[in-house]
Each structure stands twice: as structure tokens, then as C-alpha cells.
Design a protein around this motif. Structure first.
Motif, PDB file in Angstrom:
ATOM      1  N   TRP A 184      10.450  40.961  -9.131  1.00 34.33           N
ATOM      2  CA  TRP A 184      10.897  39.660  -8.637  1.00 34.33           C
ATOM      3  C   TRP A 184      10.221  38.530  -9.399  1.00 34.33           C
ATOM      4  O   TRP A 184      10.772  37.448  -9.524  1.00 34.33           O
ATOM      5  N   GLU A 185       9.020  38.763  -9.911  1.00 34.49           N
ATOM      6  CA  GLU A 185       8.308  37.730 -10.661  1.00 34.49           C
ATOM      7  C   GLU A 185       9.065  37.341 -11.930  1.00 34.49           C
ATOM      8  O   GLU A 185       9.161  36.157 -12.263  1.00 34.49           O
ATOM      9  N   HIS A 186       9.626  38.329 -12.605  1.00 39.18           N
ATOM     10  CA  HIS A 186      10.402  38.055 -13.819  1.00 39.18           C
ATOM     11  C   HIS A 186      11.688  37.316 -13.459  1.00 39.18           C
ATOM     12  O   HIS A 186      12.120  36.408 -14.185  1.00 39.18           O
ATOM     13  N   GLY A 187      12.299  37.692 -12.344  1.00 37.98           N
ATOM     14  CA  GLY A 187      13.497  36.990 -11.881  1.00 37.98           C
ATOM     15  C   GLY A 187      13.199  35.554 -11.501  1.00 37.98           C
ATOM     16  O   GLY A 187      13.973  34.636 -11.824  1.00 37.98           O
ATOM     17  N   LEU A 188      12.088  35.348 -10.826  1.00 40.08           N
ATOM     18  CA  LEU A 188      11.692  33.995 -10.443  1.00 40.08           C
ATOM     19  C   LEU A 188      11.417  33.137 -11.682  1.00 40.08           C
ATOM     20  O   LEU A 188      11.773  31.959 -11.711  1.00 40.08           O
ATOM     21  N   ALA A 189      10.826  33.736 -12.708  1.00 46.23           N
ATOM     22  CA  ALA A 189      10.575  32.994 -13.949  1.00 46.23           C
ATOM     23  C   ALA A 189      11.891  32.531 -14.569  1.00 46.23           C
ATOM     24  O   ALA A 189      12.008  31.383 -15.027  1.00 46.23           O
ATOM     25  N   ALA A 190      12.905  33.382 -14.564  1.00 49.40           N
ATOM     26  CA  ALA A 190      14.210  33.006 -15.121  1.00 49.40           C
ATOM     27  C   ALA A 190      14.848  31.891 -14.304  1.00 49.40           C
ATOM     28  O   ALA A 190      15.415  30.943 -14.868  1.00 49.40           O
ATOM     29  N   LEU A 191      14.762  31.975 -12.978  1.00 38.74           N
ATOM     30  CA  LEU A 191      15.312  30.903 -12.132  1.00 38.74           C
ATOM     31  C   LEU A 191      14.582  29.588 -12.375  1.00 38.74           C
ATOM     32  O   LEU A 191      15.204  28.526 -12.442  1.00 38.74           O
ATOM     33  N   TYR A 192      13.273  29.651 -12.517  1.00 37.06           N
ATOM     34  CA  TYR A 192      12.486  28.443 -12.768  1.00 37.06           C
ATOM     35  C   TYR A 192      12.885  27.802 -14.094  1.00 37.06           C
ATOM     36  O   TYR A 192      13.084  26.588 -14.176  1.00 37.06           O
ATOM     37  N   ILE A 193      13.018  28.614 -15.129  1.00 35.64           N
ATOM     38  CA  ILE A 193      13.406  28.075 -16.435  1.00 35.64           C
ATOM     39  C   ILE A 193      14.799  27.464 -16.360  1.00 35.64           C
ATOM     40  O   ILE A 193      15.040  26.367 -16.872  1.00 35.64           O
ATOM     41  N   GLY A 194      15.738  28.135 -15.687  1.00 30.79           N
ATOM     42  CA  GLY A 194      17.087  27.597 -15.546  1.00 30.79           C
ATOM     43  C   GLY A 194      17.098  26.276 -14.811  1.00 30.79           C
ATOM     44  O   GLY A 194      17.767  25.316 -15.225  1.00 30.79           O
ATOM     45  N   PHE A 195      16.338  26.193 -13.724  1.00 32.40           N
ATOM     46  CA  PHE A 195      16.272  24.950 -12.960  1.00 32.40           C
ATOM     47  C   PHE A 195      15.675  23.824 -13.801  1.00 32.40           C
ATOM     48  O   PHE A 195      16.173  22.706 -13.795  1.00 32.40           O
ATOM     49  N   THR A 196      14.629  24.125 -14.542  1.00 34.90           N
ATOM     50  CA  THR A 196      13.978  23.104 -15.358  1.00 34.90           C
ATOM     51  C   THR A 196      14.890  22.627 -16.482  1.00 34.90           C
ATOM     52  O   THR A 196      14.930  21.434 -16.788  1.00 34.90           O
ATOM     53  N   VAL A 197      15.638  23.547 -17.090  1.00 32.16           N
ATOM     54  CA  VAL A 197      16.577  23.150 -18.143  1.00 32.16           C
ATOM     55  C   VAL A 197      17.628  22.201 -17.578  1.00 32.16           C
ATOM     56  O   VAL A 197      17.968  21.186 -18.180  1.00 32.16           O
ATOM     57  N   ALA A 198      18.148  22.522 -16.394  1.00 33.02           N
ATOM     58  CA  ALA A 198      19.235  21.727 -15.815  1.00 33.02           C
ATOM     59  C   ALA A 198      18.762  20.423 -15.186  1.00 33.02           C
ATOM     60  O   ALA A 198      19.434  19.394 -15.309  1.00 33.02           O
ATOM     61  N   TYR A 199      17.648  20.444 -14.499  1.00 34.30           N
ATOM     62  CA  TYR A 199      17.211  19.281 -13.727  1.00 34.30           C
ATOM     63  C   TYR A 199      15.991  18.566 -14.293  1.00 34.30           C
ATOM     64  O   TYR A 199      15.614  17.511 -13.795  1.00 34.30           O
ATOM     65  N   GLY A 200      15.351  19.111 -15.311  1.00 32.18           N
ATOM     66  CA  GLY A 200      14.131  18.501 -15.841  1.00 32.18           C
ATOM     67  C   GLY A 200      14.343  17.107 -16.389  1.00 32.18           C
ATOM     68  O   GLY A 200      13.642  16.159 -16.006  1.00 32.18           O
ATOM     69  N   HIS A 201      15.308  16.931 -17.276  1.00 32.98           N
ATOM     70  CA  HIS A 201      15.558  15.612 -17.865  1.00 32.98           C
ATOM     71  C   HIS A 201      16.013  14.622 -16.796  1.00 32.98           C
ATOM     72  O   HIS A 201      15.608  13.450 -16.805  1.00 32.98           O
ATOM     73  N   TYR A 202      16.836  15.087 -15.876  1.00 35.70           N
ATOM     74  CA  TYR A 202      17.315  14.244 -14.777  1.00 35.70           C
ATOM     75  C   TYR A 202      16.129  13.725 -13.959  1.00 35.70           C
ATOM     76  O   TYR A 202      16.044  12.543 -13.620  1.00 35.70           O
ATOM     77  N   THR A 203      15.197  14.610 -13.639  1.00 35.01           N
ATOM     78  CA  THR A 203      14.015  14.233 -12.854  1.00 35.01           C
ATOM     79  C   THR A 203      13.144  13.243 -13.630  1.00 35.01           C
ATOM     80  O   THR A 203      12.678  12.246 -13.070  1.00 35.01           O
ATOM     81  N   ILE A 204      12.936  13.509 -14.907  1.00 31.17           N
ATOM     82  CA  ILE A 204      12.108  12.615 -15.724  1.00 31.17           C
ATOM     83  C   ILE A 204      12.744  11.232 -15.807  1.00 31.17           C
ATOM     84  O   ILE A 204      12.070  10.210 -15.652  1.00 31.17           O
ATOM     85  N   THR A 205      14.065  11.179 -16.042  1.00 28.53           N
ATOM     86  CA  THR A 205      14.765   9.897 -16.134  1.00 28.53           C
ATOM     87  C   THR A 205      14.690   9.139 -14.816  1.00 28.53           C
ATOM     88  O   THR A 205      14.456   7.921 -14.797  1.00 28.53           O
TER      89      THR A 205
END
Length: 192
Positions: free
Chosen positions: A63-84
């Protein structure tokens, strides 16, 4: 180890973001703040590499590897939006810039806003599922059921968010009568 790295990446994201905005607006060093903010994707790259190395060294997919993939996906999609979003608020609070516009609250404008957020969730799910599928192929013959389970988690989150976004289109929230009157009154006072 992977969970600790995910937590470190999340803490690092907020520390770099706070440092970048503080340098930009308190010290007025724009170039330095850009460098700090550009370090954000490096955190996800480190998490990706460590996860891949962990799997390559024979770690059982979990599950740790799965959680890492979800975290990376979320950051790719929402990271710039959050920073802006935070940059706009920091500019308002610290540099006297105008207040950033709020998202629409009513009608089809709100439905469009929710639809755009859902598209970000679509990107997050696509990135997470692609990373998980790559991990499944990378592992090969081992037990990959936990990775497949996290693919379904990403797709369920996408579906649930899609249903919520759709409700704003099907049943758009109407502005209260007093808000419409205040809006008309404001336009009369400003002459528009």
C-alpha cells in the motif's frame, strides 16, 4: 520508509512554498523565490526514484507504493493550482495586490469551476494509474494486488468527484435574492 518519505515530501512542499513566498514578498527577491518554487517538483522526483529503487531491490509491492503513486498524481494535478492560489493570497496580504477573485458560488459558473477541478482530478488519477501500471509491469511476476487496488482507489475518487461536480450542473445553486439585489445595487453605485 516510503510513508516517511511521503510525509517528508509533503512537509517539504509546504516549507518550500512558504519560503518561496516569503522570499518573494518579504525580501523582494523574485528570482530566488522562483528557484525555491522550482525545487517543488524535485521532491516528487525523489519520491518516484526511491519508490522505483525500493521495488527494484525486491520489496514486495504494498500500500505504501500505491500511496506514493497517488501522492505524485495529486501533486502533478493540483500542485501548480495550489501554488498559484497561495501566491495570489500572499501578494494580497504582503504586497498590497488586489484580493484574488473567489471561485463562483452560484449557477453555471460554479458548475464550470467544479468541472475544471474535476479535470484536475482526472489528471491526478491518470498519472497515478499510469505510475501504478508501470510499477506492475516493473515488478513482473510478483504479487501486485495492492498496486491494482490503488488503481481502483484512484478511479473511485475520480468517479465520486465526477458525481459531485455533476450535481452542480444538474442542480445549480441559485443566488439568494438579497445577493442579487446587492449586486445590482453595487452596479448602480459604480455607474455600470
Amino acid at each position: 520508509m516510503i510513508v516517511a518519505l511521503i510525509i517528508a515530501c509533503e512537509v517539504g512542499f509546504w516549507v518550500l512554498l512558504a519560503a518561496g513566498l516569503a522570499v518573494r514578498y518579504l525580501l523582494e527577491r523574485r528570482r530566488t523565490s522562483v528557484v525555491l518554487l522550482l525545487c517543488e517538483p524535485v521532491l516528487e522526483l525523489v519520491l518516484f526514484v526511491v519508490t522505483a529503487v525500493d521495488l527494484r531491490n525486491g520489496a514486495e509491492p504494498s500500500w505504501e507504493h500505491g500511496l506514493a503513486a497517488l501522492y505524485i498524481g495529486f501533486t502533478v494535478a493540483y500542485g501548480h493550482y495550489t501554488i498559484t492560489w497561495l501566491d495570489g493570497h500572499a501578494a494580497h496580504r504582503l504586497a498590497g495586490a488586489p484580493r484574488p477573485p473567489r471561485p463562483p458560488r452560484y449557477g453555471l459558473a460554479r458548475a464550470r469551476h467544479e468541472g475544471r477541478l474535476w479535470l484536475r482530478t482526472l489528471v491526478a488519477a491518470a498519472v497515478a494509474c499510469a505510475l501504478l501500471q508501470a510499477a506492475i509491469w516493473y515488478v513482473g511476476e510478483g504479487d501486485t494486488s495492492s498496486l491494482r487496488m490503488f488503481q481502483w482507489v484512484a478511479l473511485r475518487a475520480l468517479g465520486i468527484h465526477g458525481l459531485i461536480a455533476l450535481t452542480y450542473l444538474i442542480w445549480p445553486k441559485k443566488a439568494p435574492a438579497d445577493a442579487a439585489a446587492r449586486s445590482k445595487e453595487g452596479r448602480t453605485l459604480t455607474g455600470r
